[in-house]
Design a protein around this motif. Structure first.
Motif, mmCIF file in Angstrom:
data_model
loop_
_atom_site.group_PDB
_atom_site.id
_atom_site.type_symbol
_atom_site.label_atom_id
_atom_site.label_comp_id
_atom_site.label_asym_id
_atom_site.label_seq_id
_atom_site.Cartn_x
_atom_site.Cartn_y
_atom_site.Cartn_z
ATOM 1 N N ARG A 228 0.842 -1.195 0.000
ATOM 2 C CA ARG A 228 0.000 0.000 0.000
ATOM 3 C C ARG A 228 0.877 1.244 0.000
ATOM 4 N N PRO A 229 0.411 2.330 -0.583
ATOM 5 C CA PRO A 229 1.213 3.563 -0.624
ATOM 6 C C PRO A 229 1.555 4.092 0.764
ATOM 7 N N ASP A 230 0.592 4.004 1.691
ATOM 8 C CA ASP A 230 0.810 4.499 3.057
ATOM 9 C C ASP A 230 0.480 3.367 4.019
ATOM 10 N N ILE A 231 1.509 2.767 4.605
ATOM 11 C CA ILE A 231 1.306 1.560 5.389
ATOM 12 C C ILE A 231 0.455 1.793 6.633
ATOM 13 N N PHE A 232 0.378 3.051 7.134
ATOM 14 C CA PHE A 232 -0.388 3.328 8.347
ATOM 15 C C PHE A 232 -1.770 3.923 8.058
ATOM 16 N N ASP A 233 -2.142 3.977 6.796
ATOM 17 C CA ASP A 233 -3.452 4.507 6.444
ATOM 18 C C ASP A 233 -4.529 3.512 6.882
ATOM 19 N N LEU A 234 -5.477 3.961 7.695
ATOM 20 C CA LEU A 234 -6.520 3.074 8.201
ATOM 21 C C LEU A 234 -7.693 2.949 7.230
ATOM 22 N N ARG A 235 -7.710 3.763 6.202
ATOM 23 C CA ARG A 235 -8.802 3.698 5.227
ATOM 24 C C ARG A 235 -8.230 3.365 3.850
ATOM 25 N N VAL A 236 -7.667 2.180 3.742
ATOM 26 C CA VAL A 236 -7.066 1.735 2.492
ATOM 27 C C VAL A 236 -8.170 1.336 1.507
ATOM 28 N N ARG A 237 -8.097 1.854 0.307
ATOM 29 C CA ARG A 237 -9.052 1.493 -0.736
ATOM 30 C C ARG A 237 -8.442 0.393 -1.594
ATOM 31 N N CYS A 238 -8.978 -0.806 -1.466
ATOM 32 C CA CYS A 238 -8.455 -1.933 -2.231
ATOM 33 C C CYS A 238 -8.917 -1.826 -3.689
#
Length: 455
Positions: A228-238
């Motif tokens: 993922r682009p930002d490993i700590f992003d809690l709202r990852v859009r798959c």
């Protein structure tokens, strides 16, 4: 060899498997076998050897090695052709290396080579909005260029073919009526880069596709690699998947590792041990239950699904289960069946699965376009060398051009073009910016084609 390269034998045999690994070098027109790790040598017995130290070689060493490999490959492939042991598509590919110009590395040039051409030579960029046709015409020193809308059904059914028609009519003075099949007897070759697959992927306009995967791994491609682009992003859009249905295949192949103490041996469990294509030992725990699978596939086909991607565990080294499932799928009536072992025979199920599903999703779109393009010519079109730019920057015969090879066909053509024309050896890197009507491509060339391996 004197070129500073070493070899590793591949488990491929000519002519059955070699055909799908052929690509034409865009600079020389010669059939150089290429894979993700660099050039491949065609051996005299029809086997292939991969260059194992390609990444460690200097650019000058690569150039020398590639020239020698190209020349040797041409000679040996011609020998197979003369014995009648090559498929027609490879025979067509070899046509580019049959002239003195190709052998000397001038097949892609203009100038005198264009003036002395025996027939018309067309280079075409078929984009989402515009199509550009660049033509080398016999007896003419200046190339002819045509730019037209890629989609204009009120005036013509196919833009590349319309561009060819206009050039033939203007250069020969002979009328070529728009509603009639084009006379292709004057055409020597057609080379095309296209964003047909790129745009179909971006706009999700591919074939209705199903995934056939080993039992227990139905969600493996949806889960992906967790990159993922930002490993700590809690709202990852798959990202969405390309298939609409999943069928689990009850089969299992495992690698034969050393067994832990106390565990019953594979022999006692009655497991069959075989040697895979990579040399690894594998255990066949369960053969695919084809009888149970038949009904599921029939229901899928009846629902309107057109294509299937077969992605089974460890198929990179043991492809027999995938081939059995694929044969059943074709028997049931699927026109497009892609196996991961035939598209990308490599370890790691996820990237292999992504490639196979993209191929199944896009290939029907590509084949439909090729059929419509060729249908506008007369029967002599079968004698014309038609090649398409692949995602790796090489050219492939039309009948081996497929979905996964076409995803970056158009962008790769632009990259190769400015790398050959805008970069000065030893000079600073060049940035390519290609803004089209549907998508924009940004790239960088610093003197050599760079490879990126994703984890």
């Amino acid at each position: 060899s004197g070129c500073g390269y070493s070899r590793q034998m591949l488990t491929l045999q000519a002519p059955e498997d070699i055909d799908r690994h052929i690509t034409l070098d865009v600079a020389t027109g010669q059939p150089v076998v290429i894979d993700a790790l660099g050039p491949v040598v065609v051996n005299s017995d029809g086997t292939l050897s991969r260059i194992t130290n390609w990444e460690r070689m200097e650019e000058s060493e690569r150039d020398v090695a590639k020239r020698r490999i190209s020349k040797r490959n041409v000679e040996r492939l011609r020998a197979f052709r003369d014995k009648g042991e090559l498929k027609q598509s490879l025979v067509s590919a070899l046509a580019a290396a049959s002239s003195d110009g190709a052998a000397s590395g001038d097949a892609g040039g203009g100038g005198a080579e264009g003036r002395n051409a025996s027939g018309f030579r067309f280079s075409i960029d078929r984009g989402g909005t515009f199509t550009d046709v660049y033509a080398l015409c016999p007896g003419e020193a200046v190339p002819r260029c045509v730019k037209l809308l890629s989609v204009d059904p009120a005036n013509y059914p196919d833009a590349p073919r319309e561009g060819i028609r206009r050039v033939l009519e203007a250069a020969t003075g002979v009328p070529h009526p728009r509603g009639e099949r084009l006379n292709s007897s004057r055409i020597e070759w057609i080379r095309m880069g296209t964003t047909v697959a790129t745009n179909a992927l971006l706009e999700r306009d591919g074939a209705r596709t199903a995934l056939l995967v080993s039992k227990g791994f139905a969600d493996v491609l949806h889960i992906g690699s967790q990159a993922r682009p930002d490993i700590f992003d809690l709202r990852v859009r798959c990202p969405g998947v390309l298939y609409e249905a999943v069928v689990e295949v009850d089969e299992r192949v495992v690698l034969a590792k050393s067994e832990p103490p106390g565990e019953e041996s594979a022999a006692r469990r009655g497991l069959r041990r075989v040697r895979g294509e990579t040399g690894e030992q594998v255990l066949i725990e369960r053969e695919p239950d084809l009888d149970a699978l038949r009904g599921k596939l029939a229901a899928l086909r009846a629902s309107g699904v057109e294509a299937v991607a077969v992605v089974l565990m460890h198929a990179y080294t043991y492809r027999q289960h995938e081939e059995a499932v694929a044969a059943l799928a074709r028997e049931v009536g699927f026109a497009q069946v892609t196996t991961s072992s035939s598209t990308l025979p490599m370890v790691k199920l996820v990237p292999r699965g992504y490639t196979a599903t993209a191929d199944a999703y896009l290939t029907p779109h590509i084949k439909a376009y090729l059929a419509s393009f060729v249908a506008g010519f007369d029967d002599d079109i079968s004698k014309v060398e038609i090649s398409f730019m692949q995602s790796d920057g090489g050219l492939a015969p039309a009948d081996s051009f497929c979905g996964f090879r076409a995803v970056l066909s158009g962008p790769a053509g632009g990259y190769i073009g400015y790398a050959k024309t805008a970069h000065t050896p030893g000079g600073p890197p060049v940035i390519g910016f290609d803004m089209g009507g549907t998508s924009t491509d940004v790239s960088r060339y610093a003197g050599s084609v760079e490879q990126v391996f994703e984890a």
